[in-house]
Design a protein around this motif. Structure first.
Motif, mmCIF file in Angstrom:
data_model
loop_
_atom_site.group_PDB
_atom_site.id
_atom_site.type_symbol
_atom_site.label_atom_id
_atom_site.label_comp_id
_atom_site.label_asym_id
_atom_site.label_seq_id
_atom_site.Cartn_x
_atom_site.Cartn_y
_atom_site.Cartn_z
ATOM 1 N N SER A 1 72.827 99.182 67.160
ATOM 2 C CA SER A 1 73.758 98.083 66.906
ATOM 3 C C SER A 1 73.131 96.761 67.335
ATOM 4 O O SER A 1 72.224 96.725 68.173
ATOM 5 N N GLN A 2 73.642 95.685 66.765
ATOM 6 C CA GLN A 2 73.152 94.356 67.123
ATOM 7 C C GLN A 2 73.339 94.088 68.618
ATOM 8 O O GLN A 2 72.421 93.589 69.272
ATOM 9 N N PRO A 3 74.502 94.436 69.215
ATOM 10 C CA PRO A 3 74.647 94.205 70.658
ATOM 11 C C PRO A 3 73.636 94.996 71.501
ATOM 12 O O PRO A 3 73.136 94.485 72.500
ATOM 13 N N PHE B 1 65.057 94.396 64.158
ATOM 14 C CA PHE B 1 65.054 95.460 65.171
ATOM 15 C C PHE B 1 66.222 96.421 64.982
ATOM 16 O O PHE B 1 66.081 97.615 65.210
ATOM 17 N N THR B 2 67.388 95.921 64.561
ATOM 18 C CA THR B 2 68.525 96.831 64.345
ATOM 19 C C THR B 2 68.180 97.837 63.259
ATOM 20 O O THR B 2 68.517 99.014 63.367
ATOM 21 N N ALA B 3 67.481 97.383 62.209
ATOM 22 C CA ALA B 3 67.090 98.288 61.124
ATOM 23 C C ALA B 3 66.009 99.270 61.571
ATOM 24 O O ALA B 3 66.074 100.457 61.261
ATOM 25 N N SER C 1 52.107 92.042 67.094
ATOM 26 C CA SER C 1 51.487 91.729 65.800
ATOM 27 C C SER C 1 52.300 90.765 64.945
ATOM 28 O O SER C 1 51.767 90.174 64.021
ATOM 29 N N GLN C 2 53.607 90.621 65.220
ATOM 30 C CA GLN C 2 54.402 89.672 64.449
ATOM 31 C C GLN C 2 55.726 89.356 65.124
ATOM 32 O O GLN C 2 56.223 90.147 65.914
ATOM 33 N N ASP C 3 56.264 88.191 64.798
ATOM 34 C CA ASP C 3 57.575 87.798 65.305
ATOM 35 C C ASP C 3 58.647 88.586 64.564
ATOM 36 O O ASP C 3 58.461 88.948 63.403
ATOM 37 N N CYS C 4 59.762 88.837 65.240
ATOM 38 C CA CYS C 4 60.875 89.565 64.626
ATOM 39 C C CYS C 4 62.193 88.954 65.053
ATOM 40 O O CYS C 4 62.279 88.310 66.098
#
Length: 111
Positions: free
Chosen positions: A44-46, A37-39, A29-32
């Motif tokens: 974690s970002q990794p 995604f981390t939130a 439904s939308q770009d991210c």
């Protein structure tokens, strides 16, 4: 024929992971970007980047650079897209997850 079965099995294996499946449903439904995604997943970002890398390597997602940010979207041009679309159709929409973050004041805007 084996190649088709191998590709199908690879897609099913990638989408067999709940986080990646949910990411794909959100991207429907939308770009991210990774920070969103981390939130959403409280990862974690990794860890998020690892999931994205697997989806990108399989050509299920594409990336677009917008300024300093990289946004990911569903790759509707891949030959695997019809299978991915059919799988995603069996699951509820996830658009509300970003809305929840926004309402809690936790939404990260990358623009």
């Amino acid at each position: 024929m084996n190649t088709d079965m191998d590709k199908g099995a690879q897609v099913l294996k990638l989408l067999g992971d709940r986080t990646r499946l949910t990411m794909m449903k959100i991207l429907e439904s939308q770009d991210c970007c990774v920070c969103e995604f981390t939130a959403i997943f409280n990862l974690s970002q990794p860890a998020v980047s690892q999931h994205i890398r697997k989806l990108k390597d399989a050509r299920l997602v594409t990336e677009t650079r917008r300024g300093q940010w990289v946004f990911y979207s569903l790759n509707k041009d891949t030959e695997d897209y019809p299978l991915v679309r059919d799988i995603l159709n069996h699951f509820p929409g996830q658009a509300g997850r970003l809305k929840e973050l926004e309402q809690q004041g936790l939404r990260i805007f990358c623009d």
